[in-house]
Design an enzyme around this catalytic site. Structure first.
Site, short mmCIF file in Angstrom:
data_model
loop_
_atom_site.label_atom_id
_atom_site.label_comp_id
_atom_site.label_asym_id
_atom_site.label_seq_id
_atom_site.Cartn_x
_atom_site.Cartn_y
_atom_site.Cartn_z
N GLN A 79 14.57 -28.20 72.27
CA GLN A 79 14.02 -27.62 71.04
C GLN A 79 12.93 -28.55 70.49
O GLN A 79 13.00 -29.77 70.71
CB GLN A 79 15.11 -27.45 70.00
N1 LIG Z 1 20.19 -15.91 84.89
C1 LIG Z 1 20.22 -17.24 84.75
N2 LIG Z 1 20.50 -17.79 83.56
C2 LIG Z 1 20.52 -19.14 83.48
C3 LIG Z 1 20.27 -19.98 84.59
N3 LIG Z 1 20.35 -21.28 84.18
C4 LIG Z 1 20.66 -21.24 82.87
N4 LIG Z 1 20.77 -19.96 82.44
C5 LIG Z 1 21.09 -19.51 81.07
O1 LIG Z 1 20.05 -19.92 80.21
C6 LIG Z 1 20.59 -20.25 78.91
C7 LIG Z 1 20.18 -21.66 78.53
O2 LIG Z 1 20.78 -22.59 79.40
P1 LIG Z 1 20.94 -24.13 79.02
O3 LIG Z 1 21.39 -24.81 80.24
O4 LIG Z 1 21.77 -24.30 77.80
O5 LIG Z 1 19.43 -24.50 78.66
P2 LIG Z 1 18.85 -25.92 78.22
O6 LIG Z 1 17.57 -26.10 78.95
O7 LIG Z 1 19.86 -26.98 78.39
O8 LIG Z 1 18.52 -25.67 76.67
P3 LIG Z 1 18.43 -26.79 75.48
O9 LIG Z 1 19.65 -27.62 75.55
O10 LIG Z 1 18.34 -26.03 74.20
O11 LIG Z 1 17.17 -27.56 75.73
C8 LIG Z 1 22.11 -20.08 79.03
O12 LIG Z 1 22.44 -18.79 78.54
C9 LIG Z 1 22.36 -20.16 80.51
O13 LIG Z 1 23.51 -19.46 80.90
C10 LIG Z 1 19.97 -19.35 85.85
O14 LIG Z 1 19.74 -19.98 86.89
N5 LIG Z 1 19.96 -17.98 85.86
#
Ligand SMILES: Nc1nc2c(ncn2[C@@H]2O[C@H](COP(=O)(O)OP(=O)(O)OP(=O)(O)O)[C@@H](O)[C@H]2O)c(=O)[nH]1
Ligand SMILES: [Mg+2]
Length: 183
Positions: free
Chosen positions: A75
């Site tokens: 974020q």
């Molecule tokens: N379809 C799909 N969804 C995914 C994949 N990887 C992550 N997601 C989804 O994307 C969303 C965000 O995933 P996070 O891993 O929390 O993302 P992040 O990059 O850590 O986000 P921040 O911690 O806010 O920076 C979640 O709903 C996950 O389930 C993927 O390979 N395919």
């Protein structure tokens, strides 16, 4: 029998040739950093992953190499921390949601701003286009163009399409990182 040899071989490598490398995962919110790290560390993929507040750290073990992975919140309020957590690491992993095309220009700006820090000069960069399981996504070639990766000089740059959800291409990710472990 082959399995037994493999386990003994892995044990010997771990015991006598253990190596730890540090890796930092950055990228916009919702790109899938925490999901990828959870899966690499042997956990389950979940669709209701909670946004990371600050950072999170996990160790991923592969043979004799331990990857100490820093996963930083994407974020806007956490992006000021990225450079600090990337300093001195063996590799930077920049993750992009390739199904969220509207956010790609913002990801490009953040990536290029990060790469301009003199403190991060020369650190290998692995760009991962995540969510390849979704329809309407960018191909790897399109991602390379959209992020203008060819203009990034003075470091190793590599780009793969992956899916943390379907565990697609994760071996290539680990191989790239392990390659930089002893350097
Ligand atoms: N379809 C799909 N969804 C995914 C994949 N990887 C992550 N997601 C989804 O994307 C969303 C965000 O995933 P996070 O891993 O929390 O993302 P992040 O990059 O850590 O986000 P921040 O911690 O806010 O920076 C979640 O709903 C996950 O389930 C993927 O390979 N395919
Ligand atoms: Mg996260």
């Amino acid at each position: 029998m082959a399995g037994l040899f493999r386990r003994v071989y892995d044990w010997l490598l771990r015991t006598f040739w253990a190596m730890e490398m540090e890796v930092t995962l950055v990228g916009l919110q919702n790109a899938g950093k925490t999901s990828l790290l959870r899966v690499l560390a042997g956990g389950e993929f979940t669709l209701d992953s909670i946004p990371t507040v600050g950072f999170n750290m996990k160790r991923v073990q592969r043979g004799h190499v331990t990857l100490k992975c820093w996963d930083i919140g994407g974020q806007p309020r956490f992006r000021g921390m990225w450079e600090r957590y990337c300093r001195g690491v063996n590799a930077i992993v920049f993750i992009v949601d390739i199904a969220d095309v509207a956010l790609i220009p913002q990801a490009k700006d953040e990536l290029h701003s990060l790469m301009e820090y003199p403190s991060l000069a020369g650190i290998p960069l692995l760009v991962l286009g995540n969510k390849s399981d979704l329809p309407q996504k960018l191909s790897v070639d399109e991602l390379i163009d959209e992020l203008d990766l060819k203009s990034i000089q003075g470091r190793e740059v590599c780009c793969y399409g992956i899916s943390a959800k379907e565990e697609t291409n994760l071996d290539a990710v680990v191989q790239f990182l392990v390659k930089w472990a002893g350097r």
